[in-house]
Write a protein that holds these residues in place. Structure first.
Motif, mmCIF file in Angstrom:
data_model
loop_
_atom_site.group_PDB
_atom_site.id
_atom_site.type_symbol
_atom_site.label_atom_id
_atom_site.label_comp_id
_atom_site.label_asym_id
_atom_site.label_seq_id
_atom_site.Cartn_x
_atom_site.Cartn_y
_atom_site.Cartn_z
ATOM 1 N N GLN A 30 0.893 -0.716 0.235
ATOM 2 C CA GLN A 30 0.184 -0.151 -0.257
ATOM 3 C C GLN A 30 0.647 1.627 0.172
ATOM 4 O O GLN A 30 2.086 1.368 0.779
ATOM 5 N N SER A 31 0.315 2.206 -0.574
ATOM 6 C CA SER A 31 1.785 3.579 -0.387
ATOM 7 C C SER A 31 0.443 4.464 -0.544
ATOM 8 O O SER A 31 -0.822 5.013 -0.944
ATOM 9 N N ASP A 32 0.888 5.929 0.186
ATOM 10 C CA ASP A 32 0.317 7.222 -0.414
ATOM 11 C C ASP A 32 1.766 7.852 -0.105
ATOM 12 O O ASP A 32 2.152 7.605 -0.220
ATOM 13 N N SER A 33 0.902 9.266 0.315
ATOM 14 C CA SER A 33 2.089 10.637 -0.007
ATOM 15 C C SER A 33 2.671 10.141 0.950
ATOM 16 O O SER A 33 3.740 11.046 0.852
ATOM 17 N N GLU A 34 2.710 9.930 1.984
ATOM 18 C CA GLU A 34 3.163 9.859 2.985
ATOM 19 C C GLU A 34 4.596 9.137 3.136
ATOM 20 O O GLU A 34 5.329 8.319 4.083
ATOM 21 N N GLU A 35 3.115 7.421 3.571
ATOM 22 C CA GLU A 35 3.780 6.193 3.669
ATOM 23 C C GLU A 35 3.569 5.215 3.401
ATOM 24 O O GLU A 35 3.010 5.239 1.996
ATOM 25 N N VAL A 36 4.257 4.192 3.039
ATOM 26 C CA VAL A 36 4.537 2.991 2.896
ATOM 27 C C VAL A 36 4.598 2.035 2.944
ATOM 28 O O VAL A 36 4.984 1.589 4.449
ATOM 29 N N GLN A 50 5.687 -0.505 8.094
ATOM 30 C CA GLN A 50 4.920 0.887 7.461
ATOM 31 C C GLN A 50 6.178 1.715 7.544
ATOM 32 O O GLN A 50 7.022 2.193 8.786
ATOM 33 N N LEU A 51 6.676 2.745 6.681
ATOM 34 C CA LEU A 51 7.521 3.451 6.269
ATOM 35 C C LEU A 51 7.382 4.418 5.388
ATOM 36 O O LEU A 51 6.220 4.519 5.162
ATOM 37 N N PRO A 52 8.403 5.163 6.583
ATOM 38 C CA PRO A 52 7.943 6.808 5.779
ATOM 39 C C PRO A 52 9.201 7.076 4.099
ATOM 40 O O PRO A 52 9.223 5.793 3.820
#
Length: 67
Positions: A30-36, A50-52
């Motif tokens: 999963q990915s969003d603008s801040e974390e993956v 869960q990483l920045p």
């Protein structure tokens, strides 16, 4: 900077833990603008993190398999 998306392969830019060291390659779940959220296949088990976005480097886009 390349937009990181689901199924992309990424590389860790730094040591995160004793299991997750710099240079380890994993697949984005999963990915969003801040974390993956990344799955790292290690011998004997998979490790999830869960990483920045700043902690991973984009390597290659992977298209999901077609049915």
């Amino acid at each position: 900077m390349t937009l990181i998306e689901k199924n992309d392969l990424v590389e860790l830019k730094r040591d995160v833990s004793h299991e997750l060291s710099e240079g380890l390659v994993g697949m984005v779940l999963q990915s969003d603008s801040e974390e993956v959220e990344v799955k790292f296949p290690l011998p004997g088990n998979n490790v999830y993190a869960q990483l920045p976005q700043e902690d991973v480097k984009f390597l290659v886009a992977v298209d999901p398999p077609k049915d």
